[in-house]
Write an enzyme that holds these catalytic residues in place. Structure first.
Site, short mmCIF file in Angstrom:
data_model
loop_
_atom_site.label_atom_id
_atom_site.label_comp_id
_atom_site.label_asym_id
_atom_site.label_seq_id
_atom_site.Cartn_x
_atom_site.Cartn_y
_atom_site.Cartn_z
N GLN A 1 -9.07 91.55 45.53
CA GLN A 1 -8.62 92.89 45.15
C GLN A 1 -8.58 93.05 43.63
O GLN A 1 -8.09 94.05 43.12
CB GLN A 1 -7.22 93.15 45.71
CG GLN A 1 -7.15 93.19 47.22
CD GLN A 1 -5.73 93.39 47.72
OE1 GLN A 1 -4.89 93.96 47.03
NE2 GLN A 1 -5.46 92.92 48.92
N CYS A 2 -9.12 92.07 42.90
CA CYS A 2 -9.15 92.11 41.43
C CYS A 2 -7.75 92.19 40.84
O CYS A 2 -7.52 92.83 39.82
CB CYS A 2 -9.99 93.30 40.94
SG CYS A 2 -11.71 93.23 41.49
N THR A 3 -6.79 91.55 41.51
CA THR A 3 -5.42 91.50 41.01
C THR A 3 -5.19 90.26 40.18
O THR A 3 -4.33 90.21 39.32
CB THR A 3 -4.42 91.54 42.19
OG1 THR A 3 -4.70 92.70 42.97
CG2 THR A 3 -3.00 91.59 41.69
#
Length: 532
Positions: A396-398
């Site tokens: 989630q590109c977190t």
């Protein structure tokens, strides 16, 4: 001959917002519950009046301000040009009750006694700014970011009082050939016959230290940076044998009464009030409460309408869709920053240039219109949908490299500044010369250098790549088809897109494109056609 009592113009406090921010930080990190007075440094400037543009109106007189700025807690700070220091002390109380019940008279008296002792010892002769000592009592409500404060500017009283002889005001140019005793001071007052507050203690110093009975006083006033001293005044003051009695000088509040003032900075300092708590509706995330979604959409529309630049810094792809559509609809400058684990993209969304043709450099030769630059969704051939379902945090590109967000954010801000300096603003064409050998190699018309469309960064190689992408006629966010559908059907169109992203593919023609692609993939080639 005639004479009048000298009437002095008191200081009026002017506290800059960063002072309160610094006080809050020092209260939490340094002072804690220690409420002992702390040294601070204020400053003031000479008074002046501005000439009105209308001949029938009086000149505009500037108030006698004493300022507390960003460096007030650093007594060695460099003051702004054309200003004079005023040493003071701040006593910050721990509770509002203590602020109200504090023996302020004792504090004020103590400050006045310091001034008197500086006069007696001669310290004020060496450093006349000691005559402008002040006291500040505060209470900082750090939950509500509300500040209560009361300034005291002690001025020594005498009996009998000082008087102006002849009540005549002369210009500075008339005094230089005089053989009389002359003293000058930086006068914060701008009134023609009333000197500023600092003269009061200066006269006490003259009487005590030199036993002066009569003196010409230059009330020096200058319009900052213009070398205009026409507002300066000369007063002849008589100083009789006097007895110093308790000082005066508590500042009045906005109602003109003796009492503290308040300032509410919640709108600037409270994290809850620096932003708006809303949910951004997204394609692929069906609506559960239509009234709430409609309210969020209306709030987002209001925010984008009232701002010049929109930064998209969301955690998901689909959350950027609605702000992208709204930004395109309102022709706003939209800047996007998206992160991966070790990569990032920073880009500006294209804004259509309405001019019929464009010119480059100093040449007058007309160039063909430049096609509109693309938005974040212009490379997609599918509608945005739920990208968060069944994905881990890194997917989630977190989770990112530690410096990635700071680098991308800095580039996003610099890109905004460069765009705003271009003559076409958000419609500026994209530059591609990313590696000039000198500043003169910049071909952009922006004074700050090139203005790229997209920057794609790779921390694995510590490298940036400049990319230019054109607007896609079937884009699900900025195409004419989508913008016209939104303009025609408004929230009803948005509601369909939230509940079913497939509607975006139908509106833009992507559905038909997919069908044609499938037909092409299913085509049976004849054996004879494949022979060489």
């Amino acid at each position: 001959m005639s004479s009048n009592l000298v009437q002095f113009v008191p200081f009026s406090s002017a506290v800059e917002a960063p002072f309160w921010h610094t006080l809050s930080t020092r209260k939490i990190d340094l002072y804690k519950l220690d409420d002992a007075p702390q040294n601070i440094l204020g400053y003031y400037s000479v008074g002046y009046s501005l000439r009105s543009q209308h001949a029938t109106e009086a000149n505009i007189t500037m108030p006698a301000r004493l300022y507390l700025g960003t460096g007030a807690f650093d007594t060695n700070t460099t003051l702004p040009p054309f200003t004079y220091p005023s040493p003071g002390a701040i006593k910050n109380t721990n509770t509002i009750e203590e602020f109200k019940t504090l023996d302020k008279t004792a504090l004020f008296k103590g400050t006045a006694e310091q001034i008197w002792q500086d006069i007696i010892s001669g310290a004020a002769v060496k450093d006349p700014y000691l005559l402008t000592r002040f006291i500040l009592v505060t209470f900082a409500d750090l939950k509500k970011y509300k500040y209560y404060y009361w300034f005291g500017f002690p001025a020594l009283l005498t009996e009998p009082p000082w008087i102006i002889v002849n009540n005549e005001v002369k210009g500075v140019d008339e005094v230089w050939d005089s053989t009389e005793k002359i003293v000058g001071f930086a006068d914060p007052s701008s009134l023609p016959t009333n000197p500023g507050w600092p003269l009061r203690n200066l006269l006490a110093l003259l009487k005590r230290h030199w036993n002066v009975n009569k003196i010409k006083v230059i009330c020096y006033r200058e319009i900052p940076s213009k070398k205009d001293i026409s507002n300066s005044r000369i007063l002849t003051v008589e100083i009789p044998d006097t007895t110093v009695i308790p000082a005066v000088g508590w500042e009045k509040n906005l109602l003109g009464k003796l009492g503290p003032r308040t300032v509410d900075l919640a709108h600037m300092m409270d994290p809850i009030n620096e932003g708006h708590d809303i949910s951004i509706p997204m394609p692929g995330h069906p609506i559960t409460s239509e009234s709430q979604v409609k309210a969020d959409v209306e709030k987002l529309i209001q925010l984008i309408e009232s701002h010049d630049v929109i930064f998209l810094l969301m955690d998901s792809r689909e959350s950027r869709w609605l702000p992208t559509l709204l930004g395109a609809s309102m022709r706003k400058l939209v800047i996007n920053a998206a992160l991966g684990f070790d990569t990032y993209v920073v880009m500006r969304h294209g804004v259509k240039d309405d001019s019929e043709c464009q010119t480059t450099g100093s040449s007058d030769k007309a160039m063909p219109p430049v096609k509109q630059l693309g938005c974040y969704f212009c490379n997609d051939v599918v509608a945005p949908t739920d990208s968060l379902k069944d994905r881990t945090l890194d997917q989630q590109c977190t989770v990112t490299r530690p410096g990635l967000s700071a680098i991308a954010s800095a580039y996003a801000v610099e890109l905004m500044v460069s765009v705003l300096h271009h003559e076409k603003g958000p419609a500026a064409p994209a530059d591609t010369n990313a590696e000039p050998t000198s500043y003169s190699d910049f071909s952009s018309s922006s004074p700050l250098g090139i203005i790229p469309h997209q920057m794609r960064g790779f921390l694995t190689h510590f490298n940036n790549m400049i990319v230019v992408g054109q607007a896609y006629e079937r884009c699900t966010a900025c195409s004419e088809a989508v913008l016209n559908e939104y303009k025609t059907n408004g929230f009803e169109f948005l509601k369909r897109a939230f509940n079913s992203p497939a509607c975006l593919e139908e509106v833009t023609g992507l559905t038909k494109l997919h069908q044609e692609s499938e037909v092409a993939d299913d085509f049976d080639w004849d054996e004879e056609d494949t022979e060489l």
